[in-house]
Design an enzyme around this catalytic site. Sequence first.
Site, PDB file in Angstrom:
ATOM      1  N   LYS A  96       0.807  -1.226   0.000  1.00  0.00           N
ATOM      2  CA  LYS A  96       0.000   0.000   0.000  1.00  0.00           C
ATOM      3  C   LYS A  96       0.840   1.277   0.000  1.00  0.00           C
ATOM      4  O   LYS A  96       0.417   2.300  -0.522  1.00  0.00           O
ATOM      5  CB  LYS A  96      -0.947   0.010   1.204  1.00  0.00           C
ATOM      6  CG  LYS A  96      -2.140  -0.918   1.036  1.00  0.00           C
ATOM      7  CD  LYS A  96      -3.187  -0.668   2.105  1.00  0.00           C
ATOM      8  CE  LYS A  96      -4.447  -1.488   1.879  1.00  0.00           C
ATOM      9  NZ  LYS A  96      -4.261  -2.914   2.229  1.00  0.00           N
ATOM     10  N   GLU A 118     -10.556   7.181   4.664  1.00  0.00           N
ATOM     11  CA  GLU A 118     -11.155   6.324   5.682  1.00  0.00           C
ATOM     12  C   GLU A 118     -10.264   5.101   5.817  1.00  0.00           C
ATOM     13  O   GLU A 118      -9.446   4.815   4.946  1.00  0.00           O
ATOM     14  CB  GLU A 118     -12.560   5.888   5.261  1.00  0.00           C
ATOM     15  CG  GLU A 118     -12.594   4.784   4.210  1.00  0.00           C
ATOM     16  CD  GLU A 118     -12.195   5.268   2.818  1.00  0.00           C
ATOM     17  OE1 GLU A 118     -12.238   6.494   2.577  1.00  0.00           O
ATOM     18  OE2 GLU A 118     -11.837   4.416   1.990  1.00  0.00           O
ATOM     19  N   SER A 385       1.764  -9.773  -0.836  1.00  0.00           N
ATOM     20  CA  SER A 385       1.416  -8.349  -0.712  1.00  0.00           C
ATOM     21  C   SER A 385       1.787  -7.737   0.628  1.00  0.00           C
ATOM     22  O   SER A 385       2.010  -6.528   0.710  1.00  0.00           O
ATOM     23  CB  SER A 385      -0.076  -8.158  -0.987  1.00  0.00           C
ATOM     24  OG  SER A 385      -0.854  -8.988  -0.144  1.00  0.00           O
TER      25      SER A 385
HETATM   26  C1  LIG Z   1      -5.083  -3.970   1.761  1.00  0.00           C
HETATM   27  C2  LIG Z   1      -4.349  -5.204   1.482  1.00  0.00           C
HETATM   28  C3  LIG Z   1      -4.723  -6.075   0.423  1.00  0.00           C
HETATM   29  C4  LIG Z   1      -5.942  -5.871  -0.424  1.00  0.00           C
HETATM   30  O1  LIG Z   1      -5.939  -4.735  -1.227  1.00  0.00           O
HETATM   31  P1  LIG Z   1      -5.745  -4.811  -2.799  1.00  0.00           P
HETATM   32  O2  LIG Z   1      -6.088  -3.434  -3.252  1.00  0.00           O
HETATM   33  O3  LIG Z   1      -6.686  -5.847  -3.344  1.00  0.00           O
HETATM   34  O4  LIG Z   1      -4.345  -5.170  -3.066  1.00  0.00           O
HETATM   35  C5  LIG Z   1      -3.938  -7.192   0.180  1.00  0.00           C
HETATM   36  N1  LIG Z   1      -2.858  -7.470   0.935  1.00  0.00           N
HETATM   37  C6  LIG Z   1      -2.483  -6.675   1.946  1.00  0.00           C
HETATM   38  C7  LIG Z   1      -1.274  -7.060   2.743  1.00  0.00           C
HETATM   39  C8  LIG Z   1      -3.201  -5.517   2.264  1.00  0.00           C
HETATM   40  O5  LIG Z   1      -2.821  -4.736   3.283  1.00  0.00           O
END
Ligand SMILES: *Cc1c(COP(=O)(O)O)cnc(C)c1O
Length: 416
Positions: A96, A118, A385
């Site tokens: 993010k 938010e 992610s």
């Molecule tokens: C917020 C988040 C997601 C989901 O958001 P996407 O916009 O679908 O990528 C996935 N993995 C992590 C670690 C997150 O913090």
Amino acid sequence: MEASKKLNNTPDLNGYFGEYGGTFVPDQLREILAEITDSYLQIREDPDFISELASLYRHYVGRPSPVYHAATLSKKLGGAGIYFKREDLNHTGAHKINHCLGEALLAKRMGKKKLIAETGAGQHGVALATAAAITGLACDIYMGTVDIEKEHPNVTRMKILGARVIPVSDGLATLKEAVDAAFRAYLEDPLTQFYAIGSVVGPHPFPMMVRDFQQVVGQEAIGQFTQLTGALPDNLVACVGGGSNAIGLFTAFLDEPSIKIYGVEPSGRGFKDGDHAATLSLGKPGIIHGFKCYLLQDEAGDPLPVHSIASGLDYPGVGPQHSYLKDLGRVRYETISDDEAVEAFFVLSRLEGIIPALESAHAVAFTIKLARTLARDKSILVNLSGRGDKDIDYVMKHYGRRYCPPNGYSWPMSTG
Ligand SMILES: *Cc1c(COP(=O)(O)O)cnc(C)c1O
């Protein structure tokens, strides 16, 4: 090739990916969004902006994040090569920060003084508060009082980083009410404030802008992967909430028709309404938060309640580009349950020493299934992610007895 041209020219000038996306908002907001679009299209070509963002990625976030060959996991599952793009190693622990820094720099160049957003579980709030701190902008994060209670460490982080966390106690006092409150506050003064959306969702230009900022993931990975293996990956896997980490990995590879691409949604506790957030698998086209996409909706077109053990994945809509990629058949969207995700959380922790975020664990769980069907000479590149530090207390409370019994550790994966 026709299909690849279609993929690369998206969205069109009105923000449409095929029939999805667009700008379904009141006139006042339509003008504001048109201004943001114009500024963004100019600023993204500015060499100073490009080099400032690249420098932050490199020296502040720690990019490029590595691509790691998970040799033990690969061997255990039959031999197909499993590789992780390590977004969990970024500063703040997830992907993010990539788009939050992009949005903060853009806001600053547009002369804005404050970022507004938010947050549900607090992940977007923490990444944005971090971006606000490094760019010198003020930051207001709206959060339901129920979520504030549940997500204490993230609330504390945001405060330490200098953001104001504004409690919202209307209605159910969770994410939806926080969106409404943040939006009202934004409309009071759109000239000095910038609404920073946390995924590839919302009205144009946000799905395009957030995608552009996340593309760095796939751009890095394509070079790293070919250097490691001498070839392109055969398969890509990423989890999909709104879809930003997935589109970030996929974009650089969409033109290679031989690469199979999988997005993984949460089937939660099962496929009854309210038990999952498998939007692309079970939704129908509709409108939410100012844009058109696949949507989990009731008869009247209102969003259904959703559930996932991973709070970053429980959104009833999904990015318009994913909706389009599904219809084109370019990306396949699969589902993973809460229990399967937790199992994968322990498998990765114990075989590779990597504790994944519960969101990312959905991608890992699908990868485990996929790898078992592949020949040894095939490969999978997975977007990891985020890291799982934020999830450890919850997992131990609810799954500790099963995976960490007092008299020894139970092995999470059947080896057969
Ligand atoms: C917020 C988040 C997601 C989901 O958001 P996407 O916009 O679908 O990528 C996935 N993995 C992590 C670690 C997150 O913090």
